[in-house]
Motif scaffolding. Sequence first.
Motif, PDB file in Angstrom:
ATOM      1  N   TRP A 110       0.891  -1.174   0.006  1.00  0.00           N
ATOM      2  CA  TRP A 110       0.094  -0.098  -0.002  1.00  0.00           C
ATOM      3  C   TRP A 110       0.937   1.258  -0.165  1.00  0.00           C
ATOM      4  CZ3 TRP A 110       0.591   3.545   3.704  1.00  0.00           C
ATOM      5  CH2 TRP A 110       1.124   2.919   5.122  1.00  0.00           C
ATOM      6  N   GLU A 111       2.076   1.080   0.637  1.00  0.00           N
ATOM      7  CA  GLU A 111       2.885   2.364   0.618  1.00  0.00           C
ATOM      8  C   GLU A 111       3.457   2.667  -0.902  1.00  0.00           C
ATOM      9  OE1 GLU A 111       6.252   2.757   3.222  1.00  0.00           O
ATOM     10  OE2 GLU A 111       4.952   1.824   4.897  1.00  0.00           O
ATOM     11  N   ARG A 112       3.822   1.626  -1.544  1.00  0.00           N
ATOM     12  CA  ARG A 112       4.239   1.821  -2.861  1.00  0.00           C
ATOM     13  C   ARG A 112       3.292   2.533  -3.886  1.00  0.00           C
ATOM     14  NH1 ARG A 112       6.522  -3.219  -1.547  1.00  0.00           N
ATOM     15  NH2 ARG A 112       4.989  -4.241  -2.806  1.00  0.00           N
ATOM     16  N   SER A 113       2.011   2.323  -3.588  1.00  0.00           N
ATOM     17  CA  SER A 113       0.769   2.353  -4.559  1.00  0.00           C
ATOM     18  C   SER A 113       0.309   3.897  -4.356  1.00  0.00           C
ATOM     19  CB  SER A 113      -0.321   1.507  -4.339  1.00  0.00           C
ATOM     20  OG  SER A 113      -0.881   1.620  -3.053  1.00  0.00           O
ATOM     21  N   VAL A 114       0.696   4.310  -3.174  1.00  0.00           N
ATOM     22  CA  VAL A 114       0.303   5.971  -2.996  1.00  0.00           C
ATOM     23  C   VAL A 114       1.511   6.802  -2.926  1.00  0.00           C
ATOM     24  CG1 VAL A 114      -0.903   7.334  -1.178  1.00  0.00           C
ATOM     25  CG2 VAL A 114      -1.674   5.016  -1.514  1.00  0.00           C
ATOM     26  N   VAL A 115       1.569   7.658  -3.875  1.00  0.00           N
ATOM     27  CA  VAL A 115       2.714   8.623  -4.025  1.00  0.00           C
ATOM     28  C   VAL A 115       2.205   9.995  -3.909  1.00  0.00           C
ATOM     29  CG1 VAL A 115       4.905   9.168  -5.145  1.00  0.00           C
ATOM     30  CG2 VAL A 115       3.927   6.954  -5.163  1.00  0.00           C
ATOM     31  N   LEU A 116       2.342  10.608  -2.683  1.00  0.00           N
ATOM     32  CA  LEU A 116       1.987  12.177  -2.408  1.00  0.00           C
ATOM     33  C   LEU A 116       3.262  12.909  -2.437  1.00  0.00           C
ATOM     34  CD1 LEU A 116      -1.019  11.774   0.063  1.00  0.00           C
ATOM     35  CD2 LEU A 116      -1.125  12.006  -2.628  1.00  0.00           C
ATOM     36  N   LEU A 117       4.470  12.321  -2.247  1.00  0.00           N
ATOM     37  CA  LEU A 117       5.822  13.402  -2.100  1.00  0.00           C
ATOM     38  C   LEU A 117       6.592  12.539  -3.079  1.00  0.00           C
ATOM     39  CD1 LEU A 117       5.752  13.517   1.810  1.00  0.00           C
ATOM     40  CD2 LEU A 117       5.122  15.401   0.147  1.00  0.00           C
ATOM     41  N   THR A 118       7.487  13.356  -3.553  1.00  0.00           N
ATOM     42  CA  THR A 118       8.655  12.851  -4.364  1.00  0.00           C
ATOM     43  C   THR A 118       9.647  12.713  -3.162  1.00  0.00           C
ATOM     44  OG1 THR A 118       9.739  15.265  -4.317  1.00  0.00           O
ATOM     45  CG2 THR A 118       8.028  14.637  -6.132  1.00  0.00           C
ATOM     46  N   PRO A 119      10.871  11.805  -3.897  1.00  0.00           N
ATOM     47  CA  PRO A 119      11.769  11.659  -2.785  1.00  0.00           C
ATOM     48  C   PRO A 119      12.449  12.601  -2.275  1.00  0.00           C
ATOM     49  CG  PRO A 119      11.773   9.953  -4.754  1.00  0.00           C
ATOM     50  CD  PRO A 119      10.849  11.106  -5.000  1.00  0.00           C
ATOM     51  N   GLN A 120      12.430  13.618  -3.085  1.00  0.00           N
ATOM     52  CA  GLN A 120      12.914  15.044  -2.627  1.00  0.00           C
ATOM     53  C   GLN A 120      12.236  15.536  -1.604  1.00  0.00           C
ATOM     54  OE1 GLN A 120      14.201  17.817  -5.557  1.00  0.00           O
ATOM     55  NE2 GLN A 120      15.401  19.332  -4.142  1.00  0.00           N
ATOM     56  N   GLN A 121      11.080  15.788  -1.912  1.00  0.00           N
ATOM     57  CA  GLN A 121      10.161  16.160  -0.872  1.00  0.00           C
ATOM     58  C   GLN A 121      10.003  15.416   0.554  1.00  0.00           C
ATOM     59  OE1 GLN A 121       6.572  16.349  -3.434  1.00  0.00           O
ATOM     60  NE2 GLN A 121       6.655  18.329  -3.494  1.00  0.00           N
ATOM     61  N   THR A 122      10.026  14.270   0.299  1.00  0.00           N
ATOM     62  CA  THR A 122      10.070  13.497   1.603  1.00  0.00           C
ATOM     63  C   THR A 122      11.195  13.823   2.335  1.00  0.00           C
ATOM     64  OG1 THR A 122       8.923  11.588   0.386  1.00  0.00           O
ATOM     65  CG2 THR A 122      10.430  11.074   2.445  1.00  0.00           C
ATOM     66  N   GLU A 123      12.417  13.836   1.904  1.00  0.00           N
ATOM     67  CA  GLU A 123      13.741  14.172   2.724  1.00  0.00           C
ATOM     68  C   GLU A 123      13.564  15.715   3.055  1.00  0.00           C
ATOM     69  OE1 GLU A 123      16.015  12.288   3.239  1.00  0.00           O
ATOM     70  OE2 GLU A 123      14.928  10.694   2.265  1.00  0.00           O
ATOM     71  N   GLN A 124      13.018  16.462   2.408  1.00  0.00           N
ATOM     72  CA  GLN A 124      12.659  18.024   3.007  1.00  0.00           C
ATOM     73  C   GLN A 124      11.768  17.828   4.171  1.00  0.00           C
ATOM     74  OE1 GLN A 124      11.833  19.692  -1.145  1.00  0.00           O
ATOM     75  NE2 GLN A 124      12.257  21.411   0.259  1.00  0.00           N
ATOM     76  N   VAL A 125      10.831  17.226   4.174  1.00  0.00           N
ATOM     77  CA  VAL A 125       9.827  17.131   5.298  1.00  0.00           C
ATOM     78  C   VAL A 125      10.557  16.545   6.273  1.00  0.00           C
ATOM     79  CG1 VAL A 125       7.720  15.861   6.108  1.00  0.00           C
ATOM     80  CG2 VAL A 125       7.715  17.027   3.845  1.00  0.00           C
ATOM     81  N   LEU A 126      11.469  15.526   6.203  1.00  0.00           N
ATOM     82  CA  LEU A 126      11.787  14.570   7.316  1.00  0.00           C
ATOM     83  C   LEU A 126      12.886  15.681   8.016  1.00  0.00           C
ATOM     84  CD1 LEU A 126      12.657  11.176   5.849  1.00  0.00           C
ATOM     85  CD2 LEU A 126      10.759  11.831   7.574  1.00  0.00           C
ATOM     86  N   ALA A 127      13.678  16.417   7.334  1.00  0.00           N
ATOM     87  CA  ALA A 127      14.480  17.283   8.003  1.00  0.00           C
ATOM     88  C   ALA A 127      13.787  18.317   8.636  1.00  0.00           C
ATOM     89  CB  ALA A 127      15.498  18.033   6.825  1.00  0.00           C
ATOM     90  N   ALA A 128      12.782  18.697   8.170  1.00  0.00           N
ATOM     91  CA  ALA A 128      11.858  19.791   8.811  1.00  0.00           C
ATOM     92  C   ALA A 128      11.199  19.170  10.076  1.00  0.00           C
ATOM     93  CB  ALA A 128      10.778  20.490   7.811  1.00  0.00           C
ATOM     94  N   ILE A 129      10.730  17.928   9.991  1.00  0.00           N
ATOM     95  CA  ILE A 129      10.174  17.552  11.232  1.00  0.00           C
ATOM     96  C   ILE A 129      11.384  17.348  12.371  1.00  0.00           C
ATOM     97  CG2 ILE A 129       9.434  15.084  12.298  1.00  0.00           C
ATOM     98  CD1 ILE A 129       7.969  14.800   9.398  1.00  0.00           C
ATOM     99  N   ALA A 130      12.429  16.768  12.070  1.00  0.00           N
ATOM    100  CA  ALA A 130      13.694  16.501  12.997  1.00  0.00           C
ATOM    101  C   ALA A 130      14.025  18.032  13.580  1.00  0.00           C
ATOM    102  CB  ALA A 130      14.680  16.025  12.090  1.00  0.00           C
ATOM    103  N   ASP A 131      13.984  19.091  12.881  1.00  0.00           N
ATOM    104  CA  ASP A 131      14.151  20.390  13.608  1.00  0.00           C
ATOM    105  C   ASP A 131      13.387  20.686  14.134  1.00  0.00           C
ATOM    106  OD1 ASP A 131      16.002  22.464  13.573  1.00  0.00           O
ATOM    107  OD2 ASP A 131      14.705  23.798  12.174  1.00  0.00           O
ATOM    108  N   ALA A 132      12.020  20.630  13.833  1.00  0.00           N
ATOM    109  CA  ALA A 132      10.887  20.955  14.558  1.00  0.00           C
ATOM    110  C   ALA A 132      10.574  20.587  16.097  1.00  0.00           C
ATOM    111  CB  ALA A 132       9.497  21.014  13.938  1.00  0.00           C
TER     112      ALA A 132
END
Length: 385
Positions: A110-132
Amino acid sequence: MTELSWDQVSARRLQRHGLHTPAAGAAPDAVRVADVVSTMCGAHAQVASAAELSVGLRVPGATRALVRRALWTDRTLVKTRGPRGTVHLLAAADLPMWVGALTALPAPSWERSVVLLTPQQTEQVLAAIADAVAEADLTTAELTEEIVARTGPWAGDLVMEAFQDRWPRWVAAMTDATRRGVICFGPNRGRVTTYTSPTRWLPDFAPMPGRAALAALVRSYLYAYGPATPAQFARWLAVPPAWGKWLFDSLDLTEVTVEGTTAWVAADDSDFPDDRPSGLRLLPYFDAYAVGCHPRERLFPGAAATRALAGGQAGNYPVLLVDGVVAGVWHQRRSGRSIRVTVEPLRPLDAARQRALAQEVDRVGEILEGRASLTVGTVSVGPHA
């Protein structure tokens, strides 16, 4: 090849889960609580009171206050997502293993079938979460504001289906954030969930390398639930059976037979007691013993399979455990300090077991810091979702 009886297997599992004879020893503390949770491979925490009871039953003298202290004050426990992606209490010291292992698992379909973020966006979000969340406990709404401020408005687009609502786009990275150890649960703010950083539990936190972490996880699982098959391990983790077989084949494990059925234990952990399984316990929703032990037909024999499983799934009913097998269901209803416990045995209990049941109900009250009373009768409440 070592040949074992089901009684030997059941007796060892009960002993290792602390569900056999309560161990005497020092007064309970947050370290002992964490050791028990580590041995269980985590306590399911979708229902907070069930997790507190599940742990408390295994630590003589413990109460829910001690479990909460271990989680939020001493931080020997951490609340995050564990096996099957479900909310668990894990031993904080085990978090490097868990994160290393979970990131090495094959991604669910199910994770592979739903793509709402590009790999680059995912990394941006993860970095933002870690900082926040580095030094803060944030609600979802607060986290959304912080992430959008660090990435851009696109992260807050309401595009993710959520029951009858929509969540912001960044939430599609939440599974990755939890699995990679970027985020975990913080203390509730009233009834609102908060999130924070695991580094507040382990300042030098770093995931264990994947293969080493998987080997350590298999060993921990087999210690608590073995002997087991690759398919049973795969079911416990919600991964493909073929992948579970590949992993078992890659490790140094010992093959045994349990009344004619082949299963595995860790190579240096093949000792089993000759005792018969004994004791009576009231296990709460999603207790690790009921969920993790296989085969199901042994643990839920006869009428228990119909009454205490929900579509073959364990954990949705609290269960009465007698001599290592499910022998009934139960339910508790709380009003203030009063806890009314209804137990529905599936077979008659002799006088000794009736006394043991009354004592177990008293223990449930002690753990949950209330006054428990017992009714033996039909449980009318259906399974938990």
